[in-house]
Design a protein around this motif. Sequence first.
Motif, PDB file in Angstrom:
ATOM      1  N   GLY A 165       0.813  -1.219   0.000  1.00  0.00           N
ATOM      2  CA  GLY A 165       0.000   0.000   0.000  1.00  0.00           C
ATOM      3  C   GLY A 165       0.841   1.261   0.000  1.00  0.00           C
ATOM      4  N   LYS A 166       1.942   1.201   0.686  1.00  0.00           N
ATOM      5  CA  LYS A 166       2.830   2.374   0.720  1.00  0.00           C
ATOM      6  C   LYS A 166       3.329   2.703  -0.682  1.00  0.00           C
ATOM      7  CE  LYS A 166       5.664   3.897   4.399  1.00  0.00           C
ATOM      8  NZ  LYS A 166       6.777   3.680   5.295  1.00  0.00           N
ATOM      9  N   TRP A 167       3.695   1.660  -1.398  1.00  0.00           N
ATOM     10  CA  TRP A 167       4.153   1.873  -2.776  1.00  0.00           C
ATOM     11  C   TRP A 167       2.993   2.366  -3.637  1.00  0.00           C
ATOM     12  CZ3 TRP A 167       2.964   0.056  -7.639  1.00  0.00           C
ATOM     13  CH2 TRP A 167       3.858   0.431  -8.649  1.00  0.00           C
ATOM     14  N   MET A 168       1.825   1.723  -3.489  1.00  0.00           N
ATOM     15  CA  MET A 168       0.666   2.089  -4.311  1.00  0.00           C
ATOM     16  C   MET A 168       0.222   3.530  -4.052  1.00  0.00           C
ATOM     17  SD  MET A 168      -0.347  -0.173  -6.509  1.00  0.00           S
ATOM     18  CE  MET A 168      -2.097  -0.021  -6.858  1.00  0.00           C
ATOM     19  N   ASP A 169       0.397   3.970  -2.812  1.00  0.00           N
ATOM     20  CA  ASP A 169       0.041   5.343  -2.469  1.00  0.00           C
ATOM     21  C   ASP A 169       0.738   6.351  -3.383  1.00  0.00           C
ATOM     22  OD1 ASP A 169      -1.757   5.644  -0.556  1.00  0.00           O
ATOM     23  OD2 ASP A 169      -0.347   6.043   1.097  1.00  0.00           O
ATOM     24  N   SER A 170       2.017   6.132  -3.611  1.00  0.00           N
ATOM     25  CA  SER A 170       2.773   7.055  -4.457  1.00  0.00           C
ATOM     26  C   SER A 170       2.667   6.717  -5.936  1.00  0.00           C
ATOM     27  CB  SER A 170       4.264   7.014  -4.122  1.00  0.00           C
ATOM     28  OG  SER A 170       4.468   7.008  -2.757  1.00  0.00           O
ATOM     29  N   TYR A 171       2.491   5.418  -6.247  1.00  0.00           N
ATOM     30  CA  TYR A 171       2.668   5.012  -7.640  1.00  0.00           C
ATOM     31  C   TYR A 171       1.427   4.393  -8.294  1.00  0.00           C
ATOM     32  CZ  TYR A 171       7.587   5.843  -6.628  1.00  0.00           C
ATOM     33  OH  TYR A 171       8.772   6.426  -6.280  1.00  0.00           O
ATOM     34  N   GLY A 172       0.293   4.404  -7.557  1.00  0.00           N
ATOM     35  CA  GLY A 172      -0.935   3.771  -8.065  1.00  0.00           C
ATOM     36  C   GLY A 172      -1.342   4.238  -9.455  1.00  0.00           C
ATOM     37  N   GLU A 173      -1.074   5.498  -9.760  1.00  0.00           N
ATOM     38  CA  GLU A 173      -1.488   6.023 -11.069  1.00  0.00           C
ATOM     39  C   GLU A 173      -0.780   5.301 -12.226  1.00  0.00           C
ATOM     40  OE1 GLU A 173      -0.382  10.014 -12.227  1.00  0.00           O
ATOM     41  OE2 GLU A 173      -1.480   9.626 -14.105  1.00  0.00           O
ATOM     42  N   SER A 174       0.346   4.677 -11.920  1.00  0.00           N
ATOM     43  CA  SER A 174       1.047   3.951 -12.990  1.00  0.00           C
ATOM     44  C   SER A 174       0.476   2.539 -13.180  1.00  0.00           C
ATOM     45  CB  SER A 174       2.540   3.864 -12.674  1.00  0.00           C
ATOM     46  OG  SER A 174       2.750   3.091 -11.512  1.00  0.00           O
ATOM     47  N   ILE A 175      -0.556   2.202 -12.377  1.00  0.00           N
ATOM     48  CA  ILE A 175      -1.195   0.889 -12.448  1.00  0.00           C
ATOM     49  C   ILE A 175      -2.646   1.009 -12.938  1.00  0.00           C
ATOM     50  CG2 ILE A 175      -1.993  -1.085 -11.048  1.00  0.00           C
ATOM     51  CD1 ILE A 175       1.038  -1.051 -11.389  1.00  0.00           C
ATOM     52  N   TYR A 176      -3.462   1.801 -12.235  1.00  0.00           N
ATOM     53  CA  TYR A 176      -4.883   1.887 -12.584  1.00  0.00           C
ATOM     54  C   TYR A 176      -5.069   2.477 -13.977  1.00  0.00           C
ATOM     55  CZ  TYR A 176      -5.065   1.649  -7.501  1.00  0.00           C
ATOM     56  OH  TYR A 176      -4.883   1.286  -6.204  1.00  0.00           O
ATOM     57  N   GLY A 177      -5.947   1.857 -14.729  1.00  0.00           N
ATOM     58  CA  GLY A 177      -6.280   2.402 -16.052  1.00  0.00           C
ATOM     59  C   GLY A 177      -5.135   2.349 -17.038  1.00  0.00           C
ATOM     60  N   THR A 178      -4.073   1.622 -16.690  1.00  0.00           N
ATOM     61  CA  THR A 178      -2.959   1.519 -17.651  1.00  0.00           C
ATOM     62  C   THR A 178      -3.053   0.197 -18.404  1.00  0.00           C
ATOM     63  OG1 THR A 178      -1.420   0.515 -16.078  1.00  0.00           O
ATOM     64  CG2 THR A 178      -1.436   2.916 -16.204  1.00  0.00           C
ATOM     65  N   THR A 179      -2.352   0.143 -19.524  1.00  0.00           N
ATOM     66  CA  THR A 179      -2.352  -1.071 -20.333  1.00  0.00           C
ATOM     67  C   THR A 179      -0.917  -1.496 -20.642  1.00  0.00           C
ATOM     68  OG1 THR A 179      -2.510   0.171 -22.393  1.00  0.00           O
ATOM     69  CG2 THR A 179      -4.579  -0.480 -21.382  1.00  0.00           C
ATOM     70  N   ARG A 180      -0.825  -2.522 -21.438  1.00  0.00           N
ATOM     71  CA  ARG A 180       0.442  -3.182 -21.761  1.00  0.00           C
ATOM     72  C   ARG A 180       1.554  -2.245 -22.245  1.00  0.00           C
ATOM     73  NH1 ARG A 180      -1.419  -6.401 -27.085  1.00  0.00           N
ATOM     74  NH2 ARG A 180      -3.039  -7.021 -25.647  1.00  0.00           N
ATOM     75  N   SER A 181       2.763  -2.714 -22.061  1.00  0.00           N
ATOM     76  CA  SER A 181       3.936  -2.002 -22.576  1.00  0.00           C
ATOM     77  C   SER A 181       3.807  -1.803 -24.084  1.00  0.00           C
ATOM     78  CB  SER A 181       5.177  -2.850 -22.288  1.00  0.00           C
ATOM     79  OG  SER A 181       6.257  -2.369 -23.041  1.00  0.00           O
ATOM     80  N   PRO A 182       4.230  -0.653 -24.590  1.00  0.00           N
ATOM     81  CA  PRO A 182       4.195  -0.467 -26.044  1.00  0.00           C
ATOM     82  C   PRO A 182       5.357  -1.176 -26.747  1.00  0.00           C
ATOM     83  CG  PRO A 182       5.035   1.515 -24.967  1.00  0.00           C
ATOM     84  CD  PRO A 182       4.676   0.548 -23.868  1.00  0.00           C
ATOM     85  N   PHE A 183       6.327  -1.691 -25.964  1.00  0.00           N
ATOM     86  CA  PHE A 183       7.539  -2.255 -26.576  1.00  0.00           C
ATOM     87  C   PHE A 183       7.469  -3.780 -26.639  1.00  0.00           C
ATOM     88  CE2 PHE A 183       8.888   1.545 -24.089  1.00  0.00           C
ATOM     89  CZ  PHE A 183       8.969   2.400 -25.181  1.00  0.00           C
ATOM     90  N   ALA A 184       8.060  -4.320 -27.701  1.00  0.00           N
ATOM     91  CA  ALA A 184       8.083  -5.770 -27.840  1.00  0.00           C
ATOM     92  C   ALA A 184       9.106  -6.361 -26.875  1.00  0.00           C
ATOM     93  CB  ALA A 184       8.422  -6.141 -29.273  1.00  0.00           C
ATOM     94  N   ALA A 185      10.275  -5.711 -26.746  1.00  0.00           N
ATOM     95  CA  ALA A 185      11.321  -6.246 -25.870  1.00  0.00           C
ATOM     96  C   ALA A 185      11.051  -5.836 -24.435  1.00  0.00           C
ATOM     97  CB  ALA A 185      12.666  -5.714 -26.317  1.00  0.00           C
TER      98      ALA A 185
END
Length: 451
Positions: A344-364
Amino acid sequence: MKKRLIILASLILIGVVPSFRANAQYQIPQKLKWWYNDRFGMFIHFGSYSYLAHGEWAFSIENWVKADYQQQVSPHFNPSKFDAREIVQLAKDAGMKYIVITAKHHEGFSMWDTKVKSFKDVTGKKMYSLQRFTPFGKRDVLMELKKACDVAGIKFCLYYSILDWGHSSQEINHVDGSTYSTMKSDSVRSAYIRDMKAQLKELIDRYHPASLWFDGDWTYNAGQPTPEKWWTKTDGVDLYNYLTGLDSNLVVNERVCRSFGLGDYECPEQEVPDAPRGRQWETCQTMNRTWGYNKNDNDYKSTKNLVRELVKVVSRDGNYLLNIGPKGDGTVPEQTADTLKAIGKWMDSYGESIYGTTRSPFAAEPEWVFYTKKEGKLFAHVFSWPQDGILSIPAIKNSIAKIYLMNDPGKTLDYSLEDGSIRISLPMNAPNDYDSVVVLEVAGLPEATKF
Ligand code: GLC
């Protein structure tokens, strides 16, 4: 049609590739949008096995016979310290957006006050449920959890096992190492399926779950039912149609009958597929080695690894369902709670990089950095901080407005574009011990230059 093709061809020629290429390759059905957006949920394995504290498979692994299990295990289950609000708070603080709790696991014990008569103990006298079979009494733990979820804005979902080691229609099958169940006859099969549907209707009418999460469908086959392979693909299709007929918004996993592409999403277990799948998926995983509470299992994964797993899953366009196994008295093991708090501590600061996000644009995908993206942002999740102070990531087609550390958006980072890559100058030390996120603010949905 021809005109559209010409426009498309000219767009590609001038280098404007329509964004669907970098987008999810599949359409997300309207009813699945919340689920696809939320990304992170809590699984709860809780049943009479929690009292025995040997994990939820004890019935099978320890060769219990029904009568003994129903005398020596289930009636002693008394989760008097179960505190729905505390559990929901733990989930919320961990950044989880939905909860899936076991309504009935393979042991066949119902966690709600079911009225469907065939779900009785071996004597045929008592309903085999938390409310009728234990000293716990009439409290409705599922309703308590549902209400706490509603207050917290968390989606409430239920797990249900198709095979049932406790039901009179089936016997656990140990022949040739099988751990599933054998159906006694065709007529009891039909009656069991009818009653199972009645139970599921009870669950839908009473708790309005956002999702039903099936399991225990291994006795399946694509053809006609047999005593060992008594659950058929036709049954799975029929079950899905029956449930969505009751509630068209219900999200249902593929285990109504796995391997046939049924249900709304795929369900790998304890693993992360190498790449995005052909449709939506969710992996379920344990923090230690067992789902149901096991007092001898203290083999917890590190928080860093759990965060890494969550990010890896989302970077491959999946959802992450992380399990807890409360003790028989209803309390959450201390190490489980501590781990959730650390995530939760990590999600508090970084949740926006998880919710509503999708797959990496890169193949590698290098092992030390995973990518997630959404409209206007590319997130680089850095698990090993570069020693030389330079983060090099593949070039993107989008114009870059600015680059910064997610924990310090006010301070832009210098970068240069070289040889098909973006070279970003980082400070000496990683700002986070688990995963430090570098944000690239861009125009549009991030898209790789090379495919
Ligand atoms: C397995 C197990 C079960 C657990 C489930 C979670 O299928 O049989 O105990 O509930 O995995 O996915």
